[in-house]
Design an enzyme around this catalytic site. Structure first.
Site, PDB file in Angstrom:
ATOM      1  N   TYR A 180       0.870  -1.173   0.000  1.00  0.00           N
ATOM      2  CA  TYR A 180       0.000   0.000   0.000  1.00  0.00           C
ATOM      3  C   TYR A 180       0.909   1.226   0.000  1.00  0.00           C
ATOM      4  CZ  TYR A 180      -4.181  -2.757   0.950  1.00  0.00           C
ATOM      5  OH  TYR A 180      -5.230  -3.646   0.855  1.00  0.00           O
ATOM      6  N   HIS A 238     -16.941  -4.268  -2.269  1.00  0.00           N
ATOM      7  CA  HIS A 238     -15.520  -4.605  -2.301  1.00  0.00           C
ATOM      8  C   HIS A 238     -15.217  -5.839  -1.451  1.00  0.00           C
ATOM      9  CE1 HIS A 238     -11.241  -3.979  -2.730  1.00  0.00           C
ATOM     10  NE2 HIS A 238     -11.078  -3.944  -1.417  1.00  0.00           N
TER      11      HIS A 238
END
Length: 604
Positions: free
Chosen positions: A197, A383
């Site tokens: 990330y 998601h």
């Protein structure tokens, strides 16, 4: 050099020859698809750079096996079309029930055009129903027409793409003269590991008065379409020092800049397979006022399971903005399961269900104070990660369950985007939502944990709504004690000094972390099913947060899951199939399932 996303671009408002949607399916622009639909029928027009046959199909998983296929072309000036299906061994058969109807066909020196239609629900077991869920389209073409022995193998002229054929919304491009700005990483070295990330803070385009962002497009570096899994934008503290803008850093890292911690409120979300998002004509994302973003943190999730080395990425987002204000300011609410190790899935399960609650207590407090008349949801992004198979966002008002806000019974990890709702949905104080995710872990040997990597899991729904209120997250998490008791844990080590925390007793789990204890437990399908049923009834920890790091008073309280007295089922219709050639006249009844289409299937 940075290129716009190379995924095919869908256009839903440029009415070309009466077709409301269009897309290019292949990377070279040779296979063009247009379509339109009503409550009963869908019509396609395909234009391909070939003088041979064209193949088009609907697949359960993106492969040839068990697909619903139509093949046609123009031979000696005469168009032809045949309905086929592929069996489990990928062998192609002519369908006894020819449900695809040729509308027209034409050919010139380079291209072939075919138009055909079919019912959304054909009640033919060899066909695939077309619903609002994700559809995996497969395509192929050949330089030769279909001969007496059937279609020749297409070779490399083939492909697949996930899409929503019944998407009601607009994905239209904006005017080429519209102002825009980019939030874009520059030459980020993607680490040599499966999941990264990467975060960087950007300053929003400075404007002298309020403007509205009306469209956001992904800018994915060409060739990195499978590397960039999702991009999130968070609003940061407006008083940050501009020196914070200089460099990016890994998110959620012990050494990341403290300024990252001020970026809590989600502004926008994009995920793999998604295309640009255009806000409805009466709604925009506000910039330029005192409560609007000045600085945003862009979080890019790099998915690198092959451990590629030396990869440098420059992907990001493009935001189009205008001084011509819309009526309402848009907001985003993250709902579902609070991302945590306390969200866990046993191995070996054909189906496992997780539920994340946006509780009535949270909506009563937040909307009751901010907007007693409620807010209107106009789009949802659902998601999950690799184990996800289906997601729906359920909506309750009092004791009544309404139709789902959104649903996808054929969820595709590689295709996640905001779905514009056919009709906006009013969300009132005291309503509650349940994000329900169905997973399969049948091929996994160990527990699957809630977490950030794509091998971990999430269960989230991002709601786009208006008018904007001070509510950023409305989520829940099942309490951990009941989950530990299920495997026989009696006591944990206190004080808690490590994460994951350690087990004290019984002896077989002593000095193991709770994650190691869960993995050590001897799971079976029956035990996994019992665990699932138990977890769905456990008390929940409520997450109800405002913008930034503030919280509503209900956050952190423990509540019981609501009692669901009646579950909304998909509408069903009875289908009468035609008799099979060898069996005489026999009526076969099957259920034609879809959430949004309520109709009687025709006799075929």
């Amino acid at each position: 050099m940075i290129h716009p996303v190379s995924l095919p671009k869908v256009t839903a408002t440029c009415m070309v020859s009466g077709f409301s949607h269009s897309t290019i399916l292949d990377p070279h622009g040779k296979y063009n698809l247009k379509w339109r639909f009503d409550r009963r029928t869908i019509t396609f027009e395909i234009e391909v750079e070939t003088r041979g046959y064209i193949g088009f199909g609907l697949s359960p998983n993106g492969a040839m096996a068990s697909s619903d296929i139509v093949i046609g072309g123009v031979a000696d000036g005469t168009p032809y079309l045949q309905d086929y299906f592929a069996d489990a061994n990928r062998k192609v058969h002519r369908d006894v029930q020819q449900n695809y109807r040729l509308q027209y066909g034409r050919e010139n020196s380079t291209h072939t055009v075919l138009a055909f239609s079919r019912h959304l629900l054909t009640c033919d077991t060899s066909d695939k129903d077309i619903t609002e869920s994700t559809v995996r389209v497969i395509w192929a073409y050949h330089s030769e027409d279909v001969g007496p022995s059937g279609p020749m193998y297409h070779g490399v002229n083939r492909g697949r793409k996930s899409m929503r054929l019944l998407d009601p919304g607009s994905k239209a491009n904006v005017s080429s003269e519209m102002d825009f700005f980019n939030l874009q990483n520059i030459n980020v070295p993607v680490p040599f590991k499966d999941t990264t990330y990467w975060c960087q803070i950007f300053k929003i385009q400075e404007v002298q008065k309020k403007h509205h962002i009306i469209r956001i497009e992904p800018l994915i570096q060409r060739g990195h379409e499978n590397l960039v899994h999702h991009i999130l934008l968070y609003q940061c503290d407006s008083t940050l020092n501009e020196s914070e803008l200089k460099a990016g850093h890994e998110c959620y890292h012990p050494n990341m800049p403290d300024s990252f911690l001020t970026c809590e409120t989600i502004v926008f979300a994009w995920a793999i397979g998604g295309e640009g998002f255009t806000y409805p004509p009466h709604v925009g994302l506000s910039i330029g006022t005192s409560i609007d973003p000045v600085y945003v943190l862009m979080e890019v999730h790099y998915d690198n399971p092959a451990f590629q080395q030396g990869v440098v990425d420059s992907s990001g987002l493009r935001l189009f903005y205008t001084p011509e204000l819309r009526q309402y300011d848009a907001g985003v609410i993250e709902t579902g399961v609070w991302v945590s190790l306390y969200h866990m899935l046993p191995p070996g399960m054909q189906e496992y269900i997780s539920e994340g609650h946006c509780t009535r207590e949270c909506l009563q407090e937040s909307l009751g104070q901010e907007m007693p008349s409620g807010v209107r949801v106009f789009a949802v992004l659902m998601h999950a990660h690799l184990a996800g198979r289906a997601i729906r966002t359920r909506h309750f008002r009092g004791q009544e369950e309404l139709q789902p806000l959104s649903h996808d019974e054929e969820f595709d990890f590689n295709f996640q985007e905001f779905q514009l709702l056919k009709d906006e949905r009013l969300l009132l104080p005291g309503d509650n939502l349940i994000t329900e995710c169905k997973y399969t872990t049948k091929d996994r040997q160990n527990m699957t944990w809630g977490g950030l990597t794509t091998r971990d899991e999430m269960c989230l729904s991002y709601l786009l709504y208006y008018p904007r209120v001070n509510l950023a997250r409305c989520e829940s998490l099942p309490e951990i004690i009941g989950q530990l008791k299920f495997i026989g844990v009696k006591e944990i080590q206190v004080p808690v000094t490590t994460w994951p925390f350690m087990i004290k007793s019984p002896k077989k789990y002593s000095s193991l972390s709770f994650t190691e204890a869960m993995d050590k437990y001897r799971w079976s399908k029956n035990r996994g099913k019992s665990f699932n049923e138990m977890v769905l009834q456990l008390p929940m920890n409520v997450r109800c947060s405002k913008w930034g790091q503030d919280e509503w008073s209900i956050q952190g309280t423990i509540v019981s899951p609501p009692e669901v007295k009646s579950e909304v089922k998909p509408p069903s219709t009875m289908c009468r199939s035609a008799s099979e050639p060898h069996s005489g006249v026999v009526l076969l009844f099957t259920m034609c399932l879809t959430y949004s289409i309520v109709q009687t299937c025709l006799s075929l």
